[in-house]
Design a protein around this motif. Sequence first.
Motif, short mmCIF file in Angstrom:
data_model
loop_
_atom_site.label_atom_id
_atom_site.label_comp_id
_atom_site.label_asym_id
_atom_site.label_seq_id
_atom_site.Cartn_x
_atom_site.Cartn_y
_atom_site.Cartn_z
N ALA A 55 -5.26 91.72 26.54
CA ALA A 55 -5.65 92.55 27.68
C ALA A 55 -4.44 93.35 28.14
O ALA A 55 -3.44 92.78 28.57
N ALA A 56 -4.51 94.67 28.02
CA ALA A 56 -3.40 95.53 28.41
C ALA A 56 -3.92 96.93 28.64
O ALA A 56 -4.92 97.35 28.08
N THR A 57 -3.20 97.67 29.50
CA THR A 57 -3.53 99.08 29.71
C THR A 57 -2.92 99.90 28.58
O THR A 57 -2.00 99.43 27.88
N PRO A 58 -3.36 101.12 28.37
CA PRO A 58 -2.69 102.00 27.40
C PRO A 58 -1.26 102.30 27.89
O PRO A 58 -0.95 102.21 29.08
N TRP A 59 -0.39 102.63 26.96
CA TRP A 59 0.96 103.05 27.33
C TRP A 59 0.90 104.37 28.09
O TRP A 59 0.16 105.29 27.73
N LEU A 60 1.67 104.46 29.17
CA LEU A 60 1.86 105.71 29.90
C LEU A 60 3.23 106.26 29.50
O LEU A 60 4.26 105.67 29.80
N ASP A 61 3.23 107.36 28.77
CA ASP A 61 4.45 107.87 28.15
C ASP A 61 5.09 108.97 28.99
O ASP A 61 4.41 109.88 29.48
N HIS A 62 6.42 108.85 29.14
CA HIS A 62 7.25 109.90 29.72
C HIS A 62 8.42 110.14 28.77
O HIS A 62 8.64 109.37 27.83
N GLU A 63 9.16 111.19 29.00
CA GLU A 63 10.25 111.53 28.09
C GLU A 63 11.31 110.44 28.05
O GLU A 63 11.91 110.17 27.01
#
Length: 705
Positions: free
Chosen positions: A32-40
């Motif tokens: 159970a995990a959220t999707p990765w939220l990507d930043h630079e």
Amino acid sequence: MNWPKASVSAFAGLLSVQILLPLGGIDPARAAATPWLDHEQARVRLVAAGESVGDGERVRLGLEFRLQPGWKIYWRSPGDAGFPPSLDWRGSENLADAAILWPVPHRFSLFGLETFGYGDAVVLPIHARLERPGDPVALRARLNYLVCEEICIPHDDELSLDLPSGPAASMRDGLLVAQAELRVPGFGAEAGLALESAVLTGNTEKPRLRVVARSDVPFQAPDLLVEAPPGFGFGKPKVALRDDGRRVELTVPTGRGALAEGVLEGKWLTLTITDGQRGLETGIVARHDAMPSLGGMVSPATWFAMLGLALLGGLILNLMPCVLPVLSIKLLSVVGQGGRDRRAVRISFLASAAGILFSFLILAGGALALKAAGMSAGWGIQFQQPLFLSAMALVVSLFAFNLLGWFEIPLPAWVGAVATQDGHGTAHGLGGHFLAGAFATLLATPCSAPFLGTAVGFALAGGPLEILAIFVALGVGLALPYLLVAALPGLASRLPRPGAWMLVLRRILALALIATALWLLGVLAAQVGVPAATTVGLLLLVVGLLLLFGRRLDRALLVSSVAVIGLVAVIAPSGFGAAERAAAIPGALTDWRKFDQAEIARLVSEGKTVFVDITADWCITCQVNKQLVINRGEVAERLGNSGVVTMRGDWTLPSDEITAYLTGFGRYGIPFNAVYGPGAPDGRLLPELLTDDSVLRALDAAAGS
């Protein structure tokens, strides 16, 4: 190399994570995990330890960051700049609250600034408490964090995770969370670390903080992080390693800014000692060093003051509820002197006083041995040891059997001295008076008394000289009533001569001692379980029956049988494990929380008042405080208000957490009660003997009323 068991367990847990993660034997699709939220500069996600909520009231989560090289996020106390990640859980369903646990951070020194945080990758464990255990939970979190290199960039993300009902089977991400939890600083024992001392040195306006810590294995890169009220700052520590690297002294310069209120003395500090991935966290009240250090000397005025407090504390101990189990012995010492000549009375009471002083020397020797072994010493901690309890139960039972007239024969030397009797059946042997004084003292010292805590704190924070001097003064104080009678023997010799009336009194006192033995067995049951205590009780009963009905046996056979069975009774608890302590500690109120020092500051920040009660089954004064003050009347009503949180710590068995907490206040014994609140964020101590007025006034002051 001999690694401590806790460190081996922690290492094994980390190793299992490192091995299992790359194997791919756990299906990540089920985690159970959220999707990765990507930043630079960074990416982040929320993970759960299991794919469902399970049946407990808590759900274990993790906030996982992966950072680009050179970038970092901040610890809960960022240092000279920055701010830590924060989560706003508004919009979640079936979530009561959630707390971030902070793994051991790293120090970053840049442009003269000292900051604390994490680089590369880190998982921040989160313990979420459910409103309805077992029901599905919908987690909605707004994450605000700052990621920094030479510049800092804030991020504001939204995370959403739903967990259904069902067994909380651990998944791949559950191992990530478990690994991160192992890196959260505890009270040191699990990481092989221990705090020895933490004091302020130098002048009051600009002191230095000196912290001494010990490690089971040599330190590699020790560091000290200090959290204090607003306005106080702390520099990078100067590190001095000793004892082949197993002992470290960390000296930290302090500063005071415009926001600081008053001086550092008396303020609550949270100390985090780190060494790589290992950590120790504890709280203290900042106090200036009153002990000899590096060749320094305590002033004569301090010495006289502490010796006076010890003398007064020992004297007051005679009046504390802790003496209830030994009143029979004290009464028998007095009433047995009626009609005796003054010289005999004087010598017998001097023998009892000598027994008291002897027992205090034994306690001092035990404290010195514990300190030499690197362990924590405290007042009354002998009652945390099952073998001590079973031995005391045996001796109390033998006293009772003797008063009942079940034996009048010379048992082994240490008991035979107590059993030396005259024609009236009253113990007059000097050995008996000596041992009665020593034994009575050991039973009468599980609880603290006014002034005693300060004196014991001075002793245990010092060296051998302080410990011996203070404990002797305590013994003299407790023995003062005996010394008074020795000086004025007419006070006792004018009592009625022993006669038939003594037989009735002896039976009454025997019943009191039997009640004391049952109390000791009750404490033993709390520590090692009812089966162990029942076994000891049955063996003691066998000893009594042998003494009562075995008079026709050969004396040597009887003595040896009693000795063997008594020895078995004493060592029997060692064959049983520790008893399971109830998760909810019973009391008049139904909402007592288990003591959690880390939660106090958070609750106070929410405007709550926190009442802390540190207690133990063996502390009679603690039980008196509960029955007469805490659990009744206006105090119970106030403690039951929604704005008051009640916490109870159980010190029946040894606890590093509670010992460290008490030591932070310079206290080494119980009862211990403190009140925290917006008006007393650092805690307000209450006296050992509580009154309605003292508790209510403290609650008002802590609430800011």
